[in-house]
Design a protein around this motif. Structure first.
Motif, short mmCIF file in Angstrom:
data_model
loop_
_atom_site.label_atom_id
_atom_site.label_comp_id
_atom_site.label_asym_id
_atom_site.label_seq_id
_atom_site.Cartn_x
_atom_site.Cartn_y
_atom_site.Cartn_z
N UNK A 271 0.82 -1.19 0.00
CA UNK A 271 0.00 0.00 0.00
C UNK A 271 0.87 1.26 0.00
N UNK A 272 0.30 2.34 -0.53
CA UNK A 272 1.01 3.62 -0.49
C UNK A 272 1.22 4.09 0.95
N UNK A 273 0.23 3.83 1.81
CA UNK A 273 0.33 4.23 3.21
C UNK A 273 -0.22 3.10 4.07
N UNK A 274 0.47 2.79 5.15
CA UNK A 274 0.01 1.77 6.10
C UNK A 274 -0.45 2.48 7.37
N UNK A 275 -1.64 2.10 7.84
CA UNK A 275 -2.21 2.70 9.05
C UNK A 275 -2.26 1.62 10.12
N UNK A 276 -1.35 1.70 11.10
CA UNK A 276 -1.40 0.79 12.22
C UNK A 276 -2.55 1.22 13.13
N UNK A 277 -3.46 0.30 13.37
CA UNK A 277 -4.75 0.64 13.97
C UNK A 277 -4.79 0.29 15.45
N UNK A 278 -4.99 1.31 16.28
CA UNK A 278 -5.21 1.12 17.71
C UNK A 278 -6.69 1.19 18.06
N UNK A 279 -7.54 1.45 17.07
CA UNK A 279 -8.96 1.66 17.37
C UNK A 279 -9.79 0.41 17.07
N UNK A 280 -10.56 0.42 15.99
CA UNK A 280 -11.55 -0.64 15.77
C UNK A 280 -10.94 -2.03 15.60
N UNK A 281 -9.72 -2.11 15.08
CA UNK A 281 -9.13 -3.42 14.82
C UNK A 281 -8.58 -4.09 16.08
N UNK A 282 -8.58 -3.37 17.20
CA UNK A 282 -8.00 -3.90 18.43
C UNK A 282 -9.08 -3.97 19.51
N UNK A 283 -9.25 -5.15 20.10
CA UNK A 283 -10.24 -5.33 21.16
C UNK A 283 -9.87 -4.48 22.38
N UNK A 284 -10.87 -4.02 23.13
CA UNK A 284 -10.59 -3.15 24.29
C UNK A 284 -9.54 -3.73 25.24
N UNK A 285 -9.57 -5.02 25.46
CA UNK A 285 -8.64 -5.63 26.38
C UNK A 285 -7.22 -5.77 25.86
N UNK A 286 -7.02 -5.44 24.58
CA UNK A 286 -5.69 -5.57 23.96
C UNK A 286 -5.09 -4.22 23.58
N UNK A 287 -5.72 -3.14 23.99
CA UNK A 287 -5.21 -1.81 23.64
C UNK A 287 -3.80 -1.59 24.19
N UNK A 288 -3.60 -1.91 25.47
CA UNK A 288 -2.28 -1.70 26.08
C UNK A 288 -1.23 -2.58 25.41
N UNK A 289 -1.61 -3.82 25.07
CA UNK A 289 -0.68 -4.71 24.38
C UNK A 289 -0.31 -4.14 23.01
N UNK A 290 -1.29 -3.60 22.32
CA UNK A 290 -1.02 -3.00 21.00
C UNK A 290 -0.05 -1.84 21.11
N UNK A 291 -0.24 -0.99 22.11
CA UNK A 291 0.69 0.13 22.31
C UNK A 291 2.09 -0.38 22.66
N UNK A 292 2.16 -1.46 23.42
CA UNK A 292 3.45 -2.05 23.76
C UNK A 292 4.17 -2.54 22.50
N UNK A 293 3.46 -3.26 21.64
CA UNK A 293 4.06 -3.75 20.40
C UNK A 293 4.54 -2.58 19.54
#
Length: 275
Positions: free
Chosen positions: A30-52
């Motif tokens: 893709x021309x631009x990649x959007x790493x998603x912290x919102x809809x693609x991540x379950x509420x209980x995995x938000x902190x894990x996503x930020x860690x990654x």
């Protein structure tokens, strides 16, 4: 080849809690990649996503990050996480409803970080011009799924004509690139994705959000100048070079200043895509 964000056509969402899917410099797509912290991540995995997202070396290619919306409990934590990313192209702000949502988001990011404002509600649509005029706003994008859910709009094209045109006019009046369209939800029907993308481009949009890598190639093609249009633009400039500023005739069409400028824009865009 890296495409400058102002020319990006395909914007691919990738869940931020899946580091195995993060973009790499040796993986074109893709021309631009959007790493998603919102809809693609379950509420209980938000902190894990930020860690990654913030692990050293996790992101080695320029990315955008979709944070959670301004009213969310995760908004500030998301901004603290992404503010230090060395490969951050910009931030996508969902459910942008006021210019202040963009301004307060930008205030917590490094100076000059662009914000892609995702308009997903009727209030955001009514405030589209104010949002577009906010200094930190890079472009508007259309969150079609949430907008459909709130408004109850059906599939008829005429039902969407007002809001689509409003985003296009608001963007251009504010001096921005044309808006980025929402994603096609069909994962297995590439022909439907292609048709949606071409219709979107004809309506003034300049790119499209993607939810699967298989969508990016057809989206890129839809928002790129066709070879015959590039050839036309070259013929126009060749004729105009000897006209001393007067209108010229090309292929049975009168080419005046607006059409000449359009030809120049086409060739500039094509050159940017070719590097």
């Amino acid at each position: 080849m890296a495409i400058a964000p102002r020319h990006a056509r395909s914007w691919l969402f990738t869940p931020a809690d899946r580091p195995d899917r993060y973009p790499r410099r040796d993986r074109p797509g893709a021309d631009a990649v959007v790493l998603d912290l919102e809809d693609a991540v379950a509420p209980g995995r938000k902190a894990l996503a930020r860690h990654h997202l913030t692990r050293p070396g996790a992101v080695d290619a320029p990315v955008w990050v979709r944070i959670n919306d301004r009213t969310s409990e995760h908004w500030r934590d998301d901004l603290e996480a992404v503010a230090g990313l060395p490969a951050l192209d910009g931030v996508m702000l969902p459910k942008a409803e006021h210019a202040e949502h963009v301004a307060s988001t930008a205030a917590l990011l490094p100076a000059g970080t662009p914000v892609l404002a995702l308009v997903e509600t009727s209030l955001g649509m009514e405030n589209a011009f104010a949002i577009a005029r906010e200094r930190a706003t890079f472009a508007l994008a259309f969150g079609v799924a949430d907008f459909r859910r709130e408004t109850g709009l059906g599939d008829a094209p005429e039902a969407w004509a007002y809001c689509r045109t409003r985003l296009v006019i608001a963007s251009r009046a504010a001096g921005l690139r044309g808006p980025v369209d929402g994603p096609a939800m069909q994962l297995d029907d590439i022909a439907a994705v292609r048709a949606e993308a071409y219709a979107s481009r004809a309506g003034g949009f300049t790119g499209k959000l993607c939810i699967h890598p298989a969508q990016t190639a057809v989206v890129n093609a839809a928002y790129s100048p066709a070879p015959e249009h590039i050839a036309w633009a070259r013929r126009v400039l060749e004729k105009a070079a000897h006209s001393e500023g007067a209108a010229v005739r090309v292929d049975g069409e009168m080419i005046d200043r607006p059409r000449l400028d359009h030809a120049r824009d086409l060739l500039e865009f094509a050159a940017a895509l070719d590097g």
